[in-house]
Write a protein that holds these residues in place. Structure first.
Motif, short mmCIF file in Angstrom:
data_model
loop_
_atom_site.label_atom_id
_atom_site.label_comp_id
_atom_site.label_asym_id
_atom_site.label_seq_id
_atom_site.Cartn_x
_atom_site.Cartn_y
_atom_site.Cartn_z
N TYR A 9 1.32 -1.27 -0.33
CA TYR A 9 0.00 0.13 -0.01
C TYR A 9 1.14 1.55 0.11
CZ TYR A 9 -4.35 -1.97 0.50
OH TYR A 9 -5.72 -2.79 -0.07
N GLU A 10 2.33 1.46 0.30
CA GLU A 10 2.53 2.04 -0.02
C GLU A 10 3.96 2.31 -0.89
OE1 GLU A 10 5.22 3.64 3.84
OE2 GLU A 10 5.81 1.26 3.69
N GLY A 11 3.64 1.13 -1.67
CA GLY A 11 4.24 1.49 -3.58
C GLY A 11 5.41 0.83 -3.06
N LYS A 12 5.74 0.08 -2.24
CA LYS A 12 7.13 -0.08 -2.26
C LYS A 12 7.62 -1.94 -2.88
CE LYS A 12 7.97 2.72 2.10
NZ LYS A 12 8.95 2.74 3.36
N GLY B 103 -6.81 5.65 10.75
CA GLY B 103 -7.71 6.66 11.13
C GLY B 103 -8.86 5.88 10.03
N THR B 104 -10.06 6.23 10.40
CA THR B 104 -11.01 5.80 9.22
C THR B 104 -10.68 6.95 7.81
OG1 THR B 104 -12.50 8.46 9.72
CG2 THR B 104 -12.82 5.59 11.10
N SER B 105 -9.90 7.40 7.22
CA SER B 105 -9.45 7.95 6.50
C SER B 105 -7.77 8.67 6.85
CB SER B 105 -10.02 9.20 6.04
OG SER B 105 -11.20 8.97 5.40
N VAL B 106 -7.53 7.50 5.81
CA VAL B 106 -5.89 7.93 5.78
C VAL B 106 -5.05 8.72 4.67
CG1 VAL B 106 -5.56 6.23 7.87
CG2 VAL B 106 -4.44 5.56 5.33
N SER B 107 -4.37 9.16 4.51
CA SER B 107 -3.44 9.84 3.61
C SER B 107 -2.55 9.06 2.81
CB SER B 107 -2.62 11.29 3.47
OG SER B 107 -3.50 11.52 4.48
N TRP B 108 -2.89 8.11 1.91
CA TRP B 108 -2.99 7.11 1.11
C TRP B 108 -2.29 7.47 0.58
CZ3 TRP B 108 -4.53 2.17 2.73
CH2 TRP B 108 -5.07 1.66 3.66
N PRO B 109 -0.38 7.00 0.05
CA PRO B 109 0.78 7.17 -0.41
C PRO B 109 -0.62 6.97 -2.73
CG PRO B 109 1.16 5.58 0.96
CD PRO B 109 -0.28 6.08 0.92
N ALA B 110 0.30 7.68 -2.40
CA ALA B 110 0.30 7.39 -4.25
C ALA B 110 0.75 6.14 -5.15
CB ALA B 110 0.67 8.74 -5.38
#
Length: 365
Positions: free
Chosen positions: A145-148, A204-211
């Motif tokens: 989910y981080e794109g790694k 959290g219920t919303s997070v700043s998802w990595p692009a």
């Protein structure tokens, strides 16, 4: 309008409603007629798409005994459920997430009441592997989910899946784009199992998802199922109440790495094992995470399904109706009965938690 003080007549009336709630519960369990002789009471339940299927099973059974209580259900996501219950738009905010400390301080009359125990799957659509159970860990999922980690045959996935023929295809991570309790518990799993995620993105219920190139957002658990089914080589987190939909779509269910380093599937045995470790930690206000329990048999993503409700209701009628509904819902002869729990793959509340939830329910006035 809230009534902050009442004369002796109102106090007598409230005592009568509390007695009426007890009678209503007995009638509801027995399948008898309504204890409410007054005009119709309307209750709006909105929020968690994970809890939505259970509420839709509960409502016909409950209102058969209580025809004067009309319950409207909406699957809007836990974030909306919390915000609408806090704002007084909905009487019940259904949520996979308890109120945060910040929200609890801002809204001290709000309650987080567990109604059942659920779990969350991690699902995938990898042609040729959907009938097998890929092993996935918190650190691997965090890297995806981080794109790694971008390929299904990445060495870190291969290492925990020896002998599995993994395709050289790009992984498509699917996440919730709405405020979601499913996101809350999934990102708790990532945070608790992977310090790097916890320190940077947290939960959290919303997070700043990595692009992530090719990554998809979807609304609600139904949207996650649809996105997963329609996108080869994708991975998603989906509430256990949608297991029938996942099975019907032929999607894979991952065995997840737990705190003891074992890989386990979401089954009644593994959910119960995790609950046995975490339930004793439940405080009086019942706001607690059950994620990443210790024990070799513990499934790592289980949680309480909450009703977020204001203990100060605008009318005694509404308060009595809510007390009656929730008391029925947590009863082993009511909403926590096996046929309800089994239908959505939930676990009933242990007796110790029933007592805690009942104590909170009794505060609703």
């Amino acid at each position: 309008m809230r009534l902050l003080s009442r004369n002796k007549v109102e106090k007598t009336r409230n005592r009568s409603f509390r007695k009426g709630a007890v009678l209503a519960l007995a009638l509801a369990v027995a399948g008898a007629g309504s204890a409410f002789a007054a005009s119709q009471i309307n209750i709006l339940e909105t929020g968690s798409s994970l809890l939505y299927p259970l509420f839709n099973l509960w409502v016909p059974a409950f209102t058969k005994a209580q025809p004067n209580i009309k319950i409207t259900t909406q699957s809007t996501g836990s974030g909306t459920g919390i915000s609408q219950s806090v704002a007084g738009i909905a009487q019940i905010g259904a949520s996979d997430a308890y109120l945060s400390n910040a929200l609890q301080r801002m809204h001290p009359t709000m309650l987080s009441i567990p109604l059942a125990i659920s779990s969350q799957m991690v699902n995938y659509n990898v042609p040729g592997l959907n009938k097998k159970h890929l092993k996935l860990s918190g650190p691997v999922l965090a890297a995806i989910y981080e794109g790694k980690i971008t390929k299904w045959n990445d060495s870190r996935i291969a290492q925990i899946n020896p002998g599995m023929h993994l395709p050289d295809h790009t992984i498509v991570p699917v996440h919730r784009s709405d405020g979601s309790g499913d996101t809350f518990i999934f990102t708790q799993y990532l945070s608790f199992s992977t310090p790097e995620w916890g320190n940077s993105l947290s939960y959290g219920t919303s997070v700043s998802w990595p692009a992530v190139q090719g990554g998809l957002g979807a609304v609600g658990n139904p949207g996650m199922v649809t996105a997963l089914k329609g996108t080869k080589y994708s991975v998603a987190y989906i509430g256990i109440s949608y297991k029938h939909a996942i099975d019907a779509a032929g999607m894979g269910i991952a065995a997840l790495g737990n705190k003891d380093g074992k890989f386990v599937l979401p089954t009644p045995k593994t959910v119960s094992a995790a609950a046995a470790k975490m339930v004793p930690k439940t405080p009086k206000d019942e706001r607690v995470s059950l994620i990443f329990a210790p024990g070799p048999d513990s499934y790592p993503i289980i949680n309480y399904e909450y009703a977020i409700v204001n203990k100060r209701q605008p009318s005694a009628d509404t308060a009595a109706a809510l007390r009656t509904l929730f008391t029925w819902a947590i009863s082993s002869k009511g909403g926590n009965a096996p046929h309800f729990m089994d239908a959505v793959h939930f676990a009933p509340l242990p007796p110790s938690v029933v007592k805690l939830s009942q104590a909170q329910i009794d505060q609703i006035q």
